[in-house]
Design a protein around this motif. Structure first.
Motif, PDB file in Angstrom:
ATOM      1  N   LEU A   1       0.822  -1.211   0.000  1.00  0.00           N
ATOM      2  CA  LEU A   1       0.000   0.000   0.000  1.00  0.00           C
ATOM      3  C   LEU A   1       0.856   1.261   0.000  1.00  0.00           C
ATOM      4  N   ALA A   2       1.872   1.291   0.849  1.00  0.00           N
ATOM      5  CA  ALA A   2       2.742   2.472   0.912  1.00  0.00           C
ATOM      6  C   ALA A   2       3.413   2.728  -0.437  1.00  0.00           C
ATOM      7  N   THR A   3       3.852   1.669  -1.072  1.00  0.00           N
ATOM      8  CA  THR A   3       4.516   1.800  -2.372  1.00  0.00           C
ATOM      9  C   THR A   3       3.542   2.315  -3.423  1.00  0.00           C
ATOM     10  N   LEU A   4       2.343   1.744  -3.480  1.00  0.00           N
ATOM     11  CA  LEU A   4       1.352   2.209  -4.448  1.00  0.00           C
ATOM     12  C   LEU A   4       0.992   3.667  -4.202  1.00  0.00           C
ATOM     13  N   MET A   5       0.808   4.015  -2.940  1.00  0.00           N
ATOM     14  CA  MET A   5       0.426   5.393  -2.626  1.00  0.00           C
ATOM     15  C   MET A   5       1.563   6.380  -2.914  1.00  0.00           C
ATOM     16  N   LYS A   6       2.778   5.915  -2.831  1.00  0.00           N
ATOM     17  CA  LYS A   6       3.930   6.781  -3.075  1.00  0.00           C
ATOM     18  C   LYS A   6       4.177   7.015  -4.568  1.00  0.00           C
ATOM     19  N   PHE A   7       4.031   5.969  -5.377  1.00  0.00           N
ATOM     20  CA  PHE A   7       4.456   6.051  -6.773  1.00  0.00           C
ATOM     21  C   PHE A   7       3.343   6.030  -7.815  1.00  0.00           C
ATOM     22  N   ALA A   8       2.194   5.473  -7.500  1.00  0.00           N
ATOM     23  CA  ALA A   8       1.178   5.210  -8.525  1.00  0.00           C
ATOM     24  C   ALA A   8       0.627   6.463  -9.187  1.00  0.00           C
ATOM     25  N   SER A   9       0.554   7.551  -8.464  1.00  0.00           N
ATOM     26  CA  SER A   9      -0.046   8.753  -9.042  1.00  0.00           C
ATOM     27  C   SER A   9       0.786   9.324 -10.195  1.00  0.00           C
ATOM     28  N   ASN A  10       2.034   8.924 -10.302  1.00  0.00           N
ATOM     29  CA  ASN A  10       2.895   9.419 -11.377  1.00  0.00           C
ATOM     30  C   ASN A  10       2.958   8.477 -12.576  1.00  0.00           C
ATOM     31  N   LEU A  11       2.115   7.462 -12.578  1.00  0.00           N
ATOM     32  CA  LEU A  11       2.126   6.491 -13.675  1.00  0.00           C
ATOM     33  C   LEU A  11       0.906   6.683 -14.575  1.00  0.00           C
ATOM     34  N   PRO A  12       0.998   6.241 -15.820  1.00  0.00           N
ATOM     35  CA  PRO A  12      -0.119   6.414 -16.757  1.00  0.00           C
ATOM     36  C   PRO A  12      -1.208   5.343 -16.604  1.00  0.00           C
ATOM     37  N   ILE A  13      -1.253   4.677 -15.466  1.00  0.00           N
ATOM     38  CA  ILE A  13      -2.268   3.664 -15.199  1.00  0.00           C
ATOM     39  C   ILE A  13      -2.894   3.936 -13.836  1.00  0.00           C
ATOM     40  N   LYS A  14      -4.032   3.324 -13.591  1.00  0.00           N
ATOM     41  CA  LYS A  14      -4.721   3.452 -12.305  1.00  0.00           C
ATOM     42  C   LYS A  14      -4.665   2.118 -11.582  1.00  0.00           C
ATOM     43  N   PHE A  15      -4.641   2.180 -10.268  1.00  0.00           N
ATOM     44  CA  PHE A  15      -4.657   0.977  -9.438  1.00  0.00           C
ATOM     45  C   PHE A  15      -5.978   0.919  -8.697  1.00  0.00           C
ATOM     46  N   PHE A  16      -6.601  -0.253  -8.719  1.00  0.00           N
ATOM     47  CA  PHE A  16      -7.862  -0.488  -8.020  1.00  0.00           C
ATOM     48  C   PHE A  16      -7.595  -1.616  -7.040  1.00  0.00           C
ATOM     49  N   VAL A  17      -7.636  -1.302  -5.749  1.00  0.00           N
ATOM     50  CA  VAL A  17      -7.289  -2.263  -4.707  1.00  0.00           C
ATOM     51  C   VAL A  17      -8.501  -2.498  -3.818  1.00  0.00           C
ATOM     52  N   THR A  18      -8.822  -3.772  -3.571  1.00  0.00           N
ATOM     53  CA  THR A  18      -9.914  -4.085  -2.657  1.00  0.00           C
ATOM     54  C   THR A  18      -9.377  -4.848  -1.457  1.00  0.00           C
ATOM     55  N   SER A  19     -10.101  -4.719  -0.347  1.00  0.00           N
ATOM     56  CA  SER A  19      -9.711  -5.388   0.882  1.00  0.00           C
ATOM     57  C   SER A  19     -10.840  -5.283   1.892  1.00  0.00           C
ATOM     58  N   ARG A  20     -10.859  -6.208   2.819  1.00  0.00           N
ATOM     59  CA  ARG A  20     -11.688  -6.007   3.992  1.00  0.00           C
ATOM     60  C   ARG A  20     -11.033  -4.874   4.780  1.00  0.00           C
ATOM     61  N   PRO A  21     -11.807  -4.173   5.593  1.00  0.00           N
ATOM     62  CA  PRO A  21     -11.222  -3.035   6.325  1.00  0.00           C
ATOM     63  C   PRO A  21     -10.424  -3.466   7.558  1.00  0.00           C
ATOM     64  N   GLU A  22      -9.401  -4.279   7.330  1.00  0.00           N
ATOM     65  CA  GLU A  22      -8.516  -4.663   8.428  1.00  0.00           C
ATOM     66  C   GLU A  22      -7.864  -3.393   8.970  1.00  0.00           C
ATOM     67  N   PRO A  23      -7.651  -3.305  10.275  1.00  0.00           N
ATOM     68  CA  PRO A  23      -7.136  -2.052  10.853  1.00  0.00           C
ATOM     69  C   PRO A  23      -5.860  -1.518  10.189  1.00  0.00           C
ATOM     70  N   THR A  24      -4.896  -2.371   9.913  1.00  0.00           N
ATOM     71  CA  THR A  24      -3.641  -1.873   9.324  1.00  0.00           C
ATOM     72  C   THR A  24      -3.858  -1.351   7.908  1.00  0.00           C
ATOM     73  N   ILE A  25      -4.731  -2.001   7.172  1.00  0.00           N
ATOM     74  CA  ILE A  25      -5.021  -1.561   5.803  1.00  0.00           C
ATOM     75  C   ILE A  25      -5.842  -0.282   5.832  1.00  0.00           C
ATOM     76  N   ARG A  26      -6.888  -0.274   6.645  1.00  0.00           N
ATOM     77  CA  ARG A  26      -7.745   0.911   6.758  1.00  0.00           C
ATOM     78  C   ARG A  26      -6.926   2.120   7.200  1.00  0.00           C
ATOM     79  N   ASP A  27      -6.095   1.948   8.222  1.00  0.00           N
ATOM     80  CA  ASP A  27      -5.293   3.061   8.730  1.00  0.00           C
ATOM     81  C   ASP A  27      -4.341   3.595   7.664  1.00  0.00           C
TER      82      ASP A  27
END
Length: 170
Positions: A113-139
């Protein structure tokens, strides 16, 4: 997962699915976070000859890129090839990662997640990530870290809309 599967089918039919990875506790290769980036890179290379060519050049220089830590895997296998050929990538290409919470390494999930959030916005593609709202993921998703991901909680959708969607699907 059903929603993600339907989305991926639609994206595939419209030639917009660049890659996907479905995490699952039932499969050792599908619950290992270290397999996500190499799999996405492989599928992106199959999706686009331009990405394939750029990825091959990266792998010639660094053949063990798939064994690096998650951030370096992403940088070498996804970001660098995509940056080199960004003008050859059609608009609206999506990379889907389903059920991220199914991975066995919680720390690794945070790194993804940290990597996607750090770098994905500068790429010509979009990322769609799903998950249950586990505390570490949600946070991690809510922390935003300079990024503005869109978070949708399915349980917050109005009940009448959900019923109509289920009727339509059936």
């Amino acid at each position: 997962t059903t929603i993600m599967f339907s989305l991926c089918e639609w994206l595939e039919a419209n030639r917009q699915l660049g890659a996907n990875f479905c995490c699952s506790r039932l499969s050792s290769s599908c619950r290992n976070v270290n397999d996500i980036m190499p799999t996405l890179a492989y599928q992106l290379a199959r999706y686009s000859p331009a990405i394939r060519s750029a990825l091959c050049k990266v792998l010639e220089e660094e053949p063990d890129a798939g064994k690096l830590n998650i951030e370096l895997q992403f940088t070498k296998l996804v970001q660098e090839p995509m940056q080199k050929v960004k003008d050859a990538i059609p608009e609206g290409v999506v990379v889907a990662i389903d059920a991220l919470d199914e991975c066995e390494d919680g720390y690794g999930v945070q790194l993804v997640l940290a990597t996607l959030m750090k770098f994905a916005s500068n790429l010509p593609i979009k990322f769609f990530v799903t998950s249950r709202p586990e505390p570490t993921i949600r946070d991690k998703m809510l922390a935003r870290d300079g990024c503005s991901p869109s978070v949708l909680y399915l349980h917050d959708i109005e009940q009448s809309i959900v019923k109509e969607d289920i009727k339509k699907y059936l």
